[in-house]
Design an enzyme around this catalytic site. Structure first.
Site, short mmCIF file in Angstrom:
data_model
loop_
_atom_site.label_atom_id
_atom_site.label_comp_id
_atom_site.label_asym_id
_atom_site.label_seq_id
_atom_site.Cartn_x
_atom_site.Cartn_y
_atom_site.Cartn_z
N HIS A 85 -4.41 -12.16 2.06
CA HIS A 85 -3.46 -12.90 2.89
C HIS A 85 -3.49 -12.32 4.31
O HIS A 85 -2.53 -11.69 4.78
CB HIS A 85 -2.06 -12.84 2.29
CG HIS A 85 -2.00 -13.37 0.89
ND1 HIS A 85 -2.59 -14.56 0.53
CD2 HIS A 85 -1.44 -12.89 -0.24
CE1 HIS A 85 -2.40 -14.79 -0.76
NE2 HIS A 85 -1.71 -13.79 -1.25
N CYS A 148 -11.60 -7.87 -8.79
CA CYS A 148 -11.64 -6.41 -8.60
C CYS A 148 -11.65 -5.69 -9.95
O CYS A 148 -10.97 -6.09 -10.89
CB CYS A 148 -10.43 -5.98 -7.78
SG CYS A 148 -10.24 -4.20 -7.61
N HIS A 176 3.00 -16.07 -7.95
CA HIS A 176 1.81 -15.66 -7.19
C HIS A 176 0.57 -15.77 -8.07
O HIS A 176 0.61 -15.48 -9.26
CB HIS A 176 1.98 -14.22 -6.70
CG HIS A 176 0.94 -13.81 -5.69
ND1 HIS A 176 -0.31 -13.37 -6.06
CD2 HIS A 176 0.96 -13.81 -4.34
CE1 HIS A 176 -1.01 -13.09 -4.97
NE2 HIS A 176 -0.26 -13.35 -3.92
N GLU A 178 -2.07 -13.95 -8.38
CA GLU A 178 -2.50 -12.73 -9.06
C GLU A 178 -1.68 -12.48 -10.32
O GLU A 178 -2.21 -12.13 -11.38
CB GLU A 178 -2.39 -11.52 -8.12
CG GLU A 178 -2.83 -10.23 -8.78
CD GLU A 178 -2.93 -9.07 -7.80
OE1 GLU A 178 -3.37 -7.99 -8.24
OE2 GLU A 178 -2.61 -9.25 -6.61
#
Length: 234
Positions: A85, A148, A176, A178
């Site tokens: 972001h 990741c 969100h 994630e």
């Protein structure tokens, strides 16, 4: 047969190094680091945090995104959500020809209906939900998976909790991308709860302890309705 899934880069790291150096590396930052993370210019003193810049996961994801633009210059390239972001990073990726896909503000779902098997789709450092991954595989897109390694370790923990019959307690914003991706690792049979802050964590602890000021079962279910697995029963 064309490779359609890339997890370890695209073999173009050296080709994009000059681009990344020009876009994201700063001689001023390097100079301040060399001075012990402190520098004075006239009457202004600057102190630089020792942990400054992108984390490894974002660094790698940005690297892969640029490799993708070099590898597939004649194809449409999409990014699920954002790599990070950060307005500068997002602007530069758009300038490089990457189209950003954003979730619906109400449902949080991504619309992949315009994608075809000729398109290239980059998955961000924090990954995508199991459902979205399956949808993209079904379409037949070329997938660039930048998830990741640290995120994958969290996913493995959530998977193991679900497999062993435990409830995963996840810290994050329930809406969100994630957090949604992490929660999805519990699968359809596993259980999870998402807490935003210490206040919500205390609500959970007081309920477990049966404290006098704990929420009622109904109030608890209502409060965490959007923040827990389907049909969650405390």
């Amino acid at each position: 047969m064309e490779q359609t899934y890339f997890r370890r880069g695209l073999g173009l790291k050296k080709e994009i190094e000059p681009v990344l150096a020009a876009e994201y590396h700063s001689t001023l930052v390097e100079e301040i680091r060399a001075r012990g993370y402190t520098a004075t210019f006239a009457d202004v003193s600057l102190r630089l945090a020792e942990d400054f810049g992108f984390c490894y996961g974002v660094d790698r994801a940005v690297d892969y995104a640029y490799q993708t633009t070099f590898k597939f210059p004649d194809r449409r390239i999409f990014l699920v959500g954002e790599i990070i972001h950060n307005p500068h990073v997002n602007t530069r990726l758009r300038d490089a020809g990457v189209t950003f896909l954003y979730p619906d503000e109400t449902t949080g779902e991504f619309d992949f209906s315009a994608l075809s098997n000729d398109d290239v789709v980059i998955m961000p450092a924090f990954g995508v939900t199991q459902v979205d991954f399956g949808r993209l595989r079904d379409i037949g897109c070329i997938l660039i998976d930048t998830t990741c390694g640290s995120v994958l370790n969290v996913w493995k923990r959530v998977e193991s909790y679900a497999r062993d019959g435990f409830t995963a307690l996840i810290h994050g914003k329930y809406f969100h991308e994630e957090t949604r991706a992490t929660a999805s690792q519990a699968g359809t049979e596993g259980r999870y709860m998402i807490v935003r802050d210490m206040d919500e964590a205390r609500h959970v602890m007081r309920y477990i302890e049966g404290a006098p000021d704990a929420m009622s079962r109904v109030a608890f279910q209502q409060h965490f309705a959007q923040k827990s697995s389907q049909g969650f029963d405390p």
